[in-house]
Design a protein around this motif. Structure first.
Motif, mmCIF file in Angstrom:
data_model
loop_
_atom_site.group_PDB
_atom_site.id
_atom_site.type_symbol
_atom_site.label_atom_id
_atom_site.label_comp_id
_atom_site.label_asym_id
_atom_site.label_seq_id
_atom_site.Cartn_x
_atom_site.Cartn_y
_atom_site.Cartn_z
ATOM 1 N N MET A 147 0.822 -1.208 0.000
ATOM 2 C CA MET A 147 0.000 0.000 0.000
ATOM 3 C C MET A 147 0.858 1.262 0.000
ATOM 4 O O MET A 147 0.511 2.266 -0.614
ATOM 5 N N THR A 148 1.994 1.216 0.682
ATOM 6 C CA THR A 148 2.888 2.371 0.707
ATOM 7 C C THR A 148 3.429 2.674 -0.683
ATOM 8 O O THR A 148 3.430 3.823 -1.129
ATOM 9 N N ALA A 149 3.909 1.629 -1.370
ATOM 10 C CA ALA A 149 4.414 1.819 -2.728
ATOM 11 C C ALA A 149 3.309 2.327 -3.651
ATOM 12 O O ALA A 149 3.524 3.237 -4.460
ATOM 13 N N TYR A 150 2.132 1.738 -3.529
ATOM 14 C CA TYR A 150 0.994 2.105 -4.377
ATOM 15 C C TYR A 150 0.580 3.558 -4.151
ATOM 16 O O TYR A 150 0.482 4.353 -5.094
ATOM 17 N N ALA A 151 0.364 3.917 -2.893
ATOM 18 C CA ALA A 151 -0.084 5.280 -2.588
ATOM 19 C C ALA A 151 1.003 6.300 -2.884
ATOM 20 O O ALA A 151 0.748 7.360 -3.471
ATOM 21 N N GLY A 152 2.243 5.998 -2.487
ATOM 22 C CA GLY A 152 3.327 6.945 -2.696
ATOM 23 C C GLY A 152 3.601 7.208 -4.165
ATOM 24 O O GLY A 152 3.839 8.351 -4.569
ATOM 25 N N PHE A 153 3.564 6.150 -4.961
ATOM 26 C CA PHE A 153 3.868 6.329 -6.377
ATOM 27 C C PHE A 153 2.692 6.925 -7.144
ATOM 28 O O PHE A 153 2.810 7.978 -7.779
ATOM 29 N N TYR A 154 1.539 6.274 -7.069
ATOM 30 C CA TYR A 154 0.415 6.711 -7.899
ATOM 31 C C TYR A 154 -0.256 7.984 -7.387
ATOM 32 O O TYR A 154 -0.662 8.835 -8.180
ATOM 33 N N GLU A 155 -0.377 8.132 -6.069
ATOM 34 C CA GLU A 155 -1.110 9.270 -5.523
ATOM 35 C C GLU A 155 -0.210 10.479 -5.258
ATOM 36 O O GLU A 155 -0.554 11.601 -5.610
ATOM 37 N N VAL A 156 0.947 10.259 -4.634
ATOM 38 C CA VAL A 156 1.821 11.377 -4.282
ATOM 39 C C VAL A 156 2.640 11.847 -5.483
ATOM 40 O O VAL A 156 2.776 13.049 -5.736
ATOM 41 N N HIS A 297 -8.490 4.261 2.313
ATOM 42 C CA HIS A 297 -9.682 4.043 1.491
ATOM 43 C C HIS A 297 -9.351 3.416 0.139
ATOM 44 O O HIS A 297 -10.246 2.903 -0.545
ATOM 45 N N LEU A 298 -8.078 3.420 -0.274
ATOM 46 C CA LEU A 298 -7.695 2.864 -1.565
ATOM 47 C C LEU A 298 -7.323 1.383 -1.497
ATOM 48 O O LEU A 298 -6.994 0.792 -2.531
ATOM 49 N N TYR A 299 -7.385 0.791 -0.303
ATOM 50 C CA TYR A 299 -6.944 -0.603 -0.161
ATOM 51 C C TYR A 299 -7.703 -1.561 -1.071
ATOM 52 O O TYR A 299 -7.081 -2.400 -1.735
ATOM 53 N N PRO A 300 -9.031 -1.499 -1.154
ATOM 54 C CA PRO A 300 -9.731 -2.403 -2.086
ATOM 55 C C PRO A 300 -9.273 -2.221 -3.536
ATOM 56 O O PRO A 300 -9.110 -3.208 -4.274
ATOM 57 N N LYS A 301 -9.056 -0.990 -3.944
ATOM 58 C CA LYS A 301 -8.577 -0.706 -5.298
ATOM 59 C C LYS A 301 -7.175 -1.275 -5.502
ATOM 60 O O LYS A 301 -6.854 -1.837 -6.564
#
Length: 351
Positions: A147-156, A297-301
């Protein structure tokens, strides 16, 4: 009478200053009943896998106002793990459930305020729930690498196809995933790590375009210029210190820096200064720290994306598996000298 069993535990001896040592922890044994007290909300766990994460280092220090609670000297260390439910007085869990969440560094844990999730996908390795498939309970980043990699890369980072991406500590639990996400998007990806084996891993297993051993580079600025002659669009920051200073010199205008962690600073009583911050202004670089809890909130995605990629082999995940609870202190300390290759996990009693 409930059955009593011996319970090995890893105990923090006292608060730590400077670089931690294995002797800052010790093994002990206690006894535990294999039954949860009636009327409680507790869950009795048999721990299977434990996660070793850099965020655990600040927990070994009595620092007030930290984003995560300190360990208590004389008590078992706690952290993320995968476990099997042996008994439960909690309506959300039953005997035989496989769960992951916050548990103790011990063979058995009686959890009275469960911070646990049931494991839904058992057709992937259970140990992945200490890392790539983990979600969150506290605000740390490095205890839930996926989740950290996903959120940090795609969102941040707000990446675009074809951009130039640099990742420090790239062979670690988070970095290896950020690099693969970037390659899926068609980016040019370079990582840094601290050994030949890790460099080979980045290039030959994770598909990075290039990688370099920062320990062999006398001038990090020149190294980055060599790999990014036109500059860096995205930097995924895991290290801090001298690496961050060099990166700031090499960012493109309107580049983005996602600050996930700064592992080079965790064992210093006085953190190093960063001298090139003015480049944030002149190059209009956006540098943003983040905590993965903000993206819960992005965990299911995230699961919807990552599970098929794992099963199809489009995402590779490497674990460094230490065998037995006795190996846990050495495994944790090894994080801070770069001993691990991939996500560091301790197999307590694997299924």
């Amino acid at each position: 009478m409930p059955e009593m069993v011996r319970n090995k535990q890893v105990i923090l001896k006292d608060y730590v200053s400077g670089f931690p040592k294995e002797t800052d922890m010790y093994m002990t044994e206690s006894s535990i009943e294999l039954q949860v007290p009636k009327g409680s909300n507790g869950v009795l766990l048999k721990n299977l896998y434990l996660s070793c994460d850099p965020y655990m280092r600040p927990r070994m220090t009595n620092i007030k106002g930290s984003y995560v609670e300190s360990f208590k000297p004389g008590m078992p260390i706690s952290g993320y793990g995968v476990a099997k439910v042996l008994d439960s007085e909690n309506p959300e869990f039953k005997k035989g459930d496989l769960v992951w969440g916050m548990t103790g560094w011990e063979e058995y844990s009686l959890v009275t305020a469960p911070q646990l999730f049931k494991i839904q996908h058992t057709d992937v390795p259970l140990s992945y729930y200490t890392g790539i498939l983990g979600k969150l309970f506290v605000c740390s980043n490095l205890c839930m690498p996926g989740m950290t990699a996903y959120a940090g890369f795609y969102e941040v980072c707000s990446p675009k196809q074809g951009e130039c991406v640099f990742i420090s500590a790239a062979s670690g639990a988070v970095g290896q995933l950020v690099g693969q996400f970037a390659k899926l998007l068609g980016c040019y990806v370079v990582g840094s790590a601290g050994s030949k084996d890790k460099i080979d891993l980045l290039k030959n297993k994770f598909g990075f375009d290039e990688a370099f051993n920062y320990k062999e580079e006398p001038d990090l600025n020149e190294a980055l210029k060599r790999y990014f002659p036109e500059g860096i669009d995205i930097y995924f920051e895991n290290v801090g210190g001298k690496m961050l200073d060099a990166v700031l010199l090499n960012m493109k205008i309107h580049g983005r820096i996602a600050v996930c962690g700064m592992i080079s600073q965790y064992n210093l009583d006085r953190p190093e200064g960063v001298h090139n911050l003015m480049y944030l202004v002149t190059k209009r670089v956006r540098m943003e720290g983040f905590l993965v809890r903000d993206y819960y909130h992005l965990y299911p995605k995230f699961l919807e994306m990552i599970i098929p990629h794992i099963k199809e082999g489009k995402i590779v995940y490497v674990e460094d598996m230490a065998e037995g609870l006795e190996s846990a202190p050495a495994a944790l300390i090894g994080l801070f000298s770069g001993r691990n290759v991939g996500k560091q996990v301790v197999a307590v009693a694997p299924e």
